[in-house]
Motif scaffolding. Structure first.
Motif, PDB file in Angstrom:
ATOM      1  N   GLY A  51     -13.932  -8.567  13.635  1.00 36.13           N
ATOM      2  CA  GLY A  51     -14.356  -9.702  14.437  1.00 36.13           C
ATOM      3  C   GLY A  51     -14.945  -9.303  15.774  1.00 36.13           C
ATOM      4  O   GLY A  51     -15.416 -10.150  16.514  1.00 36.13           O
ATOM      5  N   GLY A  52     -14.953  -8.002  16.078  1.00 37.99           N
ATOM      6  CA  GLY A  52     -15.454  -7.525  17.355  1.00 37.99           C
ATOM      7  C   GLY A  52     -16.928  -7.188  17.343  1.00 37.99           C
ATOM      8  O   GLY A  52     -17.456  -6.694  18.323  1.00 37.99           O
ATOM      9  N   TYR A  53     -17.588  -7.427  16.238  1.00 41.37           N
ATOM     10  CA  TYR A  53     -19.019  -7.160  16.145  1.00 41.37           C
ATOM     11  C   TYR A  53     -19.590  -7.972  14.992  1.00 41.37           C
ATOM     12  O   TYR A  53     -18.862  -8.527  14.176  1.00 41.37           O
ATOM     13  CB  TYR A  53     -19.301  -5.662  15.946  1.00 41.37           C
ATOM     14  N   GLY A  54     -20.896  -8.045  14.971  1.00 43.65           N
ATOM     15  CA  GLY A  54     -21.547  -8.840  13.937  1.00 43.65           C
ATOM     16  C   GLY A  54     -22.586  -8.049  13.185  1.00 43.65           C
ATOM     17  O   GLY A  54     -23.040  -6.999  13.624  1.00 43.65           O
ATOM     18  N   ARG A  55     -22.941  -8.580  12.045  1.00 49.09           N
ATOM     19  CA  ARG A  55     -23.992  -7.996  11.216  1.00 49.09           C
ATOM     20  C   ARG A  55     -24.718  -9.155  10.552  1.00 49.09           C
ATOM     21  O   ARG A  55     -24.083 -10.059  10.006  1.00 49.09           O
ATOM     22  CB  ARG A  55     -23.375  -7.080  10.152  1.00 49.09           C
ATOM     23  N   ALA A  56     -26.017  -9.149  10.640  1.00 48.50           N
ATOM     24  CA  ALA A  56     -26.840 -10.204  10.028  1.00 48.50           C
ATOM     25  C   ALA A  56     -26.411 -11.591  10.516  1.00 48.50           C
ATOM     26  O   ALA A  56     -26.245 -12.523   9.735  1.00 48.50           O
ATOM     27  CB  ALA A  56     -26.775 -10.115   8.501  1.00 48.50           C
ATOM     28  N   ASP A  57     -26.193 -11.683  11.822  1.00 47.62           N
ATOM     29  CA  ASP A  57     -25.826 -12.949  12.470  1.00 47.62           C
ATOM     30  C   ASP A  57     -24.465 -13.504  12.050  1.00 47.62           C
ATOM     31  O   ASP A  57     -24.189 -14.691  12.215  1.00 47.62           O
ATOM     32  CB  ASP A  57     -26.891 -14.036  12.236  1.00 47.62           C
ATOM     33  N   GLU A  58     -23.601 -12.666  11.508  1.00 40.51           N
ATOM     34  CA  GLU A  58     -22.259 -13.106  11.130  1.00 40.51           C
ATOM     35  C   GLU A  58     -21.222 -12.128  11.678  1.00 40.51           C
ATOM     36  O   GLU A  58     -21.471 -10.931  11.756  1.00 40.51           O
ATOM     37  CB  GLU A  58     -22.123 -13.169   9.601  1.00 40.51           C
ATOM     38  N   ILE A  59     -20.050 -12.664  12.022  1.00 39.59           N
ATOM     39  CA  ILE A  59     -18.949 -11.809  12.448  1.00 39.59           C
ATOM     40  C   ILE A  59     -18.558 -10.938  11.260  1.00 39.59           C
ATOM     41  O   ILE A  59     -18.413 -11.424  10.142  1.00 39.59           O
ATOM     42  CB  ILE A  59     -17.735 -12.654  12.914  1.00 39.59           C
ATOM     43  N   PHE A  60     -18.382  -9.643  11.515  1.00 38.28           N
ATOM     44  CA  PHE A  60     -18.082  -8.714  10.428  1.00 38.28           C
ATOM     45  C   PHE A  60     -16.594  -8.457  10.330  1.00 38.28           C
ATOM     46  O   PHE A  60     -15.932  -8.165  11.319  1.00 38.28           O
ATOM     47  CB  PHE A  60     -18.817  -7.392  10.639  1.00 38.28           C
ATOM     48  N   ILE A  61     -16.059  -8.558   9.128  1.00 39.77           N
ATOM     49  CA  ILE A  61     -14.683  -8.196   8.794  1.00 39.77           C
ATOM     50  C   ILE A  61     -14.781  -7.139   7.695  1.00 39.77           C
ATOM     51  O   ILE A  61     -15.402  -7.367   6.658  1.00 39.77           O
ATOM     52  CB  ILE A  61     -13.877  -9.418   8.283  1.00 39.77           C
ATOM     53  N   LEU A  62     -14.169  -5.987   7.921  1.00 42.28           N
ATOM     54  CA  LEU A  62     -14.237  -4.901   6.946  1.00 42.28           C
ATOM     55  C   LEU A  62     -13.481  -5.296   5.674  1.00 42.28           C
ATOM     56  O   LEU A  62     -12.289  -5.598   5.730  1.00 42.28           O
ATOM     57  CB  LEU A  62     -13.624  -3.626   7.535  1.00 42.28           C
ATOM     58  N   PRO A  63     -14.167  -5.294   4.530  1.00 43.44           N
ATOM     59  CA  PRO A  63     -13.484  -5.624   3.278  1.00 43.44           C
ATOM     60  C   PRO A  63     -12.371  -4.620   2.966  1.00 43.44           C
ATOM     61  O   PRO A  63     -12.483  -3.430   3.278  1.00 43.44           O
ATOM     62  CB  PRO A  63     -14.596  -5.533   2.222  1.00 43.44           C
ATOM     63  N   HIS A  64     -11.310  -5.098   2.363  1.00 43.09           N
ATOM     64  CA  HIS A  64     -10.144  -4.266   2.063  1.00 43.09           C
ATOM     65  C   HIS A  64     -10.525  -3.006   1.294  1.00 43.09           C
ATOM     66  O   HIS A  64     -10.009  -1.918   1.565  1.00 43.09           O
ATOM     67  CB  HIS A  64      -9.103  -5.075   1.282  1.00 43.09           C
ATOM     68  N   GLU A  65     -11.430  -3.123   0.335  1.00 37.06           N
ATOM     69  CA  GLU A  65     -11.786  -1.967  -0.495  1.00 37.06           C
ATOM     70  C   GLU A  65     -12.505  -0.862   0.281  1.00 37.06           C
ATOM     71  O   GLU A  65     -12.620   0.266  -0.196  1.00 37.06           O
ATOM     72  CB  GLU A  65     -12.616  -2.378  -1.717  1.00 37.06           C
ATOM     73  N   TYR A  66     -12.965  -1.156   1.488  1.00 39.53           N
ATOM     74  CA  TYR A  66     -13.647  -0.151   2.307  1.00 39.53           C
ATOM     75  C   TYR A  66     -12.703   0.483   3.338  1.00 39.53           C
ATOM     76  O   TYR A  66     -13.106   1.364   4.076  1.00 39.53           O
ATOM     77  CB  TYR A  66     -14.836  -0.742   3.036  1.00 39.53           C
ATOM     78  N   ARG A  67     -11.472   0.031   3.384  1.00 33.19           N
ATOM     79  CA  ARG A  67     -10.518   0.589   4.344  1.00 33.19           C
ATOM     80  C   ARG A  67      -9.989   1.926   3.841  1.00 33.19           C
ATOM     81  O   ARG A  67      -9.764   2.102   2.653  1.00 33.19           O
ATOM     82  CB  ARG A  67      -9.364  -0.373   4.581  1.00 33.19           C
ATOM     83  N   ALA A  68      -9.778   2.851   4.762  1.00 35.90           N
ATOM     84  CA  ALA A  68      -9.219   4.158   4.418  1.00 35.90           C
ATOM     85  C   ALA A  68      -7.788   3.988   3.970  1.00 35.90           C
ATOM     86  O   ALA A  68      -7.076   3.090   4.428  1.00 35.90           O
ATOM     87  CB  ALA A  68      -9.290   5.088   5.616  1.00 35.90           C
ATOM     88  N   LYS A  69      -7.362   4.843   3.064  1.00 32.23           N
ATOM     89  CA  LYS A  69      -5.971   4.791   2.584  1.00 32.23           C
ATOM     90  C   LYS A  69      -5.009   5.131   3.729  1.00 32.23           C
ATOM     91  O   LYS A  69      -3.982   4.529   3.874  1.00 32.23           O
ATOM     92  CB  LYS A  69      -5.764   5.769   1.427  1.00 32.23           C
ATOM     93  N   ASP A  70      -5.392   6.125   4.511  1.00 35.48           N
ATOM     94  CA  ASP A  70      -4.605   6.564   5.672  1.00 35.48           C
ATOM     95  C   ASP A  70      -5.475   6.376   6.894  1.00 35.48           C
ATOM     96  O   ASP A  70      -6.187   7.269   7.294  1.00 35.48           O
ATOM     97  CB  ASP A  70      -4.197   8.028   5.540  1.00 35.48           C
ATOM     98  N   SER A  71      -5.452   5.200   7.482  1.00 37.78           N
ATOM     99  CA  SER A  71      -6.365   4.900   8.592  1.00 37.78           C
ATOM    100  C   SER A  71      -5.766   5.208   9.953  1.00 37.78           C
ATOM    101  O   SER A  71      -6.135   4.612  10.942  1.00 37.78           O
ATOM    102  CB  SER A  71      -6.825   3.438   8.519  1.00 37.78           C
ATOM    103  N   ALA A  72      -4.842   6.129  10.002  1.00 41.59           N
ATOM    104  CA  ALA A  72      -4.214   6.486  11.287  1.00 41.59           C
ATOM    105  C   ALA A  72      -5.166   7.264  12.166  1.00 41.59           C
ATOM    106  O   ALA A  72      -6.112   7.829  11.761  1.00 41.59           O
ATOM    107  CB  ALA A  72      -2.959   7.316  11.038  1.00 41.59           C
TER     108      ALA A  72
END
Length: 72
Positions: A51-72
């Motif tokens: 929600g801190g940035y946008g893409r194509a005029d929409e607020i961007f939320i990273l889809p779950h499938e693109y999240r790292a398994k270990d995002s530390a």
């Protein structure tokens, strides 16, 4: 001092991926500036919250499938 600032969605990269990006980026800059630049090279990876940035005029939320398994 070479300085690189990379912005990425929060949770998109694992700790290992961030370390690899830092090492590879540093190596690339050393190729351009010489080995003398290595101890002075700064690589900053900033994670932007959903929600801190946008893409194509929409607020961007990273889809779950693109999240790292270990995002530390």
């Amino acid at each position: 001092m070479p300085f690189v600032n990379i912005k990425t969605p929060e949770g998109a990269l694992s700790r290992a991926q961030k370390e690899e990006i830092m090492h590879r980026t540093t190596d690339m800059l050393v190729e351009y500036f010489s080995e003398a630049a290595r101890p002075h090279t700064m690589v900053l990876i900033e994670e932007v919250k959903d929600g801190g940035y946008g893409r194509a005029d929409e607020i961007f939320i990273l889809p779950h499938e693109y999240r790292a398994k270990d995002s530390a």
